[in-house]
Design a protein around this motif. Sequence first.
Motif, PDB file in Angstrom:
ATOM      1  N   GLN A   1      -1.132  11.975  -8.281  1.00  0.00           N
ATOM      2  CA  GLN A   1      -1.439  11.494  -9.630  1.00  0.00           C
ATOM      3  C   GLN A   1      -1.897  10.042  -9.593  1.00  0.00           C
ATOM      4  OE1 GLN A   1       2.242  12.874 -11.434  1.00  0.00           O
ATOM      5  NE2 GLN A   1       1.138  14.515 -12.488  1.00  0.00           N
ATOM      6  N   ALA A   2      -1.301   9.227  -8.737  1.00  0.00           N
ATOM      7  CA  ALA A   2      -1.760   7.845  -8.567  1.00  0.00           C
ATOM      8  C   ALA A   2      -3.181   7.831  -8.020  1.00  0.00           C
ATOM      9  CB  ALA A   2      -0.815   7.076  -7.637  1.00  0.00           C
ATOM     10  N   LEU A   3      -3.455   8.684  -7.036  1.00  0.00           N
ATOM     11  CA  LEU A   3      -4.796   8.753  -6.464  1.00  0.00           C
ATOM     12  C   LEU A   3      -5.817   9.258  -7.482  1.00  0.00           C
ATOM     13  CD1 LEU A   3      -3.938  10.164  -2.925  1.00  0.00           C
ATOM     14  CD2 LEU A   3      -4.723   7.843  -3.483  1.00  0.00           C
ATOM     15  N   ALA A   4      -5.417  10.213  -8.320  1.00  0.00           N
ATOM     16  CA  ALA A   4      -6.325  10.731  -9.351  1.00  0.00           C
ATOM     17  C   ALA A   4      -6.713   9.621 -10.329  1.00  0.00           C
ATOM     18  CB  ALA A   4      -5.678  11.903 -10.093  1.00  0.00           C
ATOM     19  N   CYS A   5      -5.767   8.770 -10.671  1.00  0.00           N
ATOM     20  CA  CYS A   5      -6.067   7.639 -11.560  1.00  0.00           C
ATOM     21  C   CYS A   5      -7.047   6.681 -10.882  1.00  0.00           C
ATOM     22  CB  CYS A   5      -4.786   6.894 -11.939  1.00  0.00           C
ATOM     23  SG  CYS A   5      -3.728   7.809 -13.064  1.00  0.00           S
ATOM     24  N   LEU A   6      -6.803   6.370  -9.629  1.00  0.00           N
ATOM     25  CA  LEU A   6      -7.694   5.465  -8.900  1.00  0.00           C
ATOM     26  C   LEU A   6      -9.089   6.066  -8.777  1.00  0.00           C
ATOM     27  CD1 LEU A   6      -5.287   4.260  -6.075  1.00  0.00           C
ATOM     28  CD2 LEU A   6      -6.048   2.952  -8.076  1.00  0.00           C
ATOM     29  N   ARG A   7      -9.142   7.348  -8.473  1.00  0.00           N
ATOM     30  CA  ARG A   7     -10.443   8.023  -8.347  1.00  0.00           C
ATOM     31  C   ARG A   7     -11.204   7.971  -9.664  1.00  0.00           C
ATOM     32  NH1 ARG A   7     -11.389  14.446  -7.413  1.00  0.00           N
ATOM     33  NH2 ARG A   7     -13.635  14.333  -7.160  1.00  0.00           N
ATOM     34  N   ALA A   8     -10.502   8.205 -10.772  1.00  0.00           N
ATOM     35  CA  ALA A   8     -11.144   8.174 -12.090  1.00  0.00           C
ATOM     36  C   ALA A   8     -11.718   6.795 -12.401  1.00  0.00           C
ATOM     37  CB  ALA A   8     -10.142   8.597 -13.168  1.00  0.00           C
ATOM     38  N   MET A   9     -11.158   5.770 -11.800  1.00  0.00           N
ATOM     39  CA  MET A   9     -11.639   4.403 -12.019  1.00  0.00           C
ATOM     40  C   MET A   9     -12.684   3.985 -10.997  1.00  0.00           C
ATOM     41  SD  MET A   9      -8.149   2.480 -13.122  1.00  0.00           S
ATOM     42  CE  MET A   9      -6.927   3.551 -12.409  1.00  0.00           C
ATOM     43  N   GLY A  10     -13.084   4.916 -10.129  1.00  0.00           N
ATOM     44  CA  GLY A  10     -14.139   4.624  -9.175  1.00  0.00           C
ATOM     45  C   GLY A  10     -13.687   3.933  -7.908  1.00  0.00           C
ATOM     46  N   VAL A  11     -12.401   3.992  -7.604  1.00  0.00           N
ATOM     47  CA  VAL A  11     -11.877   3.368  -6.395  1.00  0.00           C
ATOM     48  C   VAL A  11     -12.211   4.276  -5.209  1.00  0.00           C
ATOM     49  CG1 VAL A  11      -9.766   2.626  -5.211  1.00  0.00           C
ATOM     50  CG2 VAL A  11     -10.063   2.185  -7.663  1.00  0.00           C
ATOM     51  N   GLY A  12     -12.738   3.689  -4.144  1.00  0.00           N
ATOM     52  CA  GLY A  12     -13.138   4.446  -2.962  1.00  0.00           C
ATOM     53  C   GLY A  12     -11.969   4.810  -2.063  1.00  0.00           C
ATOM     54  N   ILE A  13     -12.260   5.681  -1.112  1.00  0.00           N
ATOM     55  CA  ILE A  13     -11.240   6.211  -0.199  1.00  0.00           C
ATOM     56  C   ILE A  13     -10.507   5.100   0.559  1.00  0.00           C
ATOM     57  CG2 ILE A  13     -10.878   7.609   1.886  1.00  0.00           C
ATOM     58  CD1 ILE A  13     -11.348   9.328  -0.558  1.00  0.00           C
ATOM     59  N   GLU A  14     -11.240   4.136   1.100  1.00  0.00           N
ATOM     60  CA  GLU A  14     -10.584   3.085   1.890  1.00  0.00           C
ATOM     61  C   GLU A  14      -9.617   2.266   1.036  1.00  0.00           C
ATOM     62  OE1 GLU A  14     -10.363   2.766   5.175  1.00  0.00           O
ATOM     63  OE2 GLU A  14     -11.538   4.614   5.147  1.00  0.00           O
ATOM     64  N   ASP A  15     -10.021   1.936  -0.195  1.00  0.00           N
ATOM     65  CA  ASP A  15      -9.104   1.203  -1.073  1.00  0.00           C
ATOM     66  C   ASP A  15      -7.946   2.088  -1.520  1.00  0.00           C
ATOM     67  OD1 ASP A  15     -10.272  -1.266  -0.842  1.00  0.00           O
ATOM     68  OD2 ASP A  15     -11.399  -1.140  -2.720  1.00  0.00           O
ATOM     69  N   MET A  16      -8.184   3.384  -1.672  1.00  0.00           N
ATOM     70  CA  MET A  16      -7.080   4.302  -1.978  1.00  0.00           C
ATOM     71  C   MET A  16      -6.079   4.312  -0.820  1.00  0.00           C
ATOM     72  SD  MET A  16      -8.699   7.731  -3.567  1.00  0.00           S
ATOM     73  CE  MET A  16      -9.662   7.780  -5.052  1.00  0.00           C
ATOM     74  N   ARG A  17      -6.616   4.318   0.391  1.00  0.00           N
ATOM     75  CA  ARG A  17      -5.753   4.317   1.582  1.00  0.00           C
ATOM     76  C   ARG A  17      -4.900   3.042   1.606  1.00  0.00           C
ATOM     77  NH1 ARG A  17      -9.355   5.896   5.193  1.00  0.00           N
ATOM     78  NH2 ARG A  17      -8.620   8.030   5.270  1.00  0.00           N
ATOM     79  N   THR A  18      -5.542   1.899   1.329  1.00  0.00           N
ATOM     80  CA  THR A  18      -4.819   0.633   1.288  1.00  0.00           C
ATOM     81  C   THR A  18      -3.763   0.656   0.194  1.00  0.00           C
ATOM     82  OG1 THR A  18      -6.745  -0.554   2.139  1.00  0.00           O
ATOM     83  CG2 THR A  18      -5.090  -1.862   0.972  1.00  0.00           C
ATOM     84  N   TYR A  19      -4.143   1.166  -0.974  1.00  0.00           N
ATOM     85  CA  TYR A  19      -3.213   1.244  -2.104  1.00  0.00           C
ATOM     86  C   TYR A  19      -1.988   2.079  -1.727  1.00  0.00           C
ATOM     87  CZ  TYR A  19      -1.400   2.085  -6.778  1.00  0.00           C
ATOM     88  OH  TYR A  19      -0.583   2.155  -7.884  1.00  0.00           O
ATOM     89  N   GLN A  20      -2.221   3.233  -1.121  1.00  0.00           N
ATOM     90  CA  GLN A  20      -1.105   4.102  -0.732  1.00  0.00           C
ATOM     91  C   GLN A  20      -0.204   3.412   0.296  1.00  0.00           C
ATOM     92  OE1 GLN A  20      -0.791   6.206  -3.121  1.00  0.00           O
ATOM     93  NE2 GLN A  20      -0.725   8.094  -1.949  1.00  0.00           N
ATOM     94  N   ALA A  21      -0.805   2.765   1.281  1.00  0.00           N
ATOM     95  CA  ALA A  21      -0.012   2.057   2.293  1.00  0.00           C
ATOM     96  C   ALA A  21       0.811   0.946   1.644  1.00  0.00           C
ATOM     97  CB  ALA A  21      -0.924   1.491   3.376  1.00  0.00           C
TER      98      ALA A  21
END
Length: 151
Positions: free
Chosen positions: A57-77
């Motif tokens: 659900q956190a990743l879905a929010c980031l994706r909806a805002m146009g955040v790319g995979i690498e920044d999603m990876r950083t966010y999760q870490a």
Amino acid sequence: MTTSTSTLMTIHEVSQRSRLSEPTLRYYEEVGLIGPIARDESSGHRRYRDSDLDNLQALACLRAMGVGIEDMRTYQANRMLGRSAAGEQRDLLARHAQRIEREIATLHVHLNYLEAKAGLWDARDRGDAEAEAEASARVNAMLGELEAVLA
């Protein structure tokens, strides 16, 4: 199928709850954004835990805002690191907020241009030469601003 600590969900259930497609869920596991996801021993099908759904659900929010995979990876870490990564997490999110602000400003220019052009054509449709001249002047005045955001 349940355990004492969480409910196990199918990929279909998680897809519905997270609003991410099943191929996206598989991809996110493949690239290491989530998981590894538990598997049903008899069928081998994925079984998601509540914590997996929370991450998705956190990743879905980031994706909806146009955040790319690498920044999603950083966010999760950084989520895993908690407070020690708070500054980096803030900076990552602030950078994307600034990007969205630029996008909004660009969209405002586009909107204003379209409204001015519609006003020009409305004046032409009504045969109002004076209103057409005024609308044409507004459109011409906006061309520099429009060119700047298109560059």
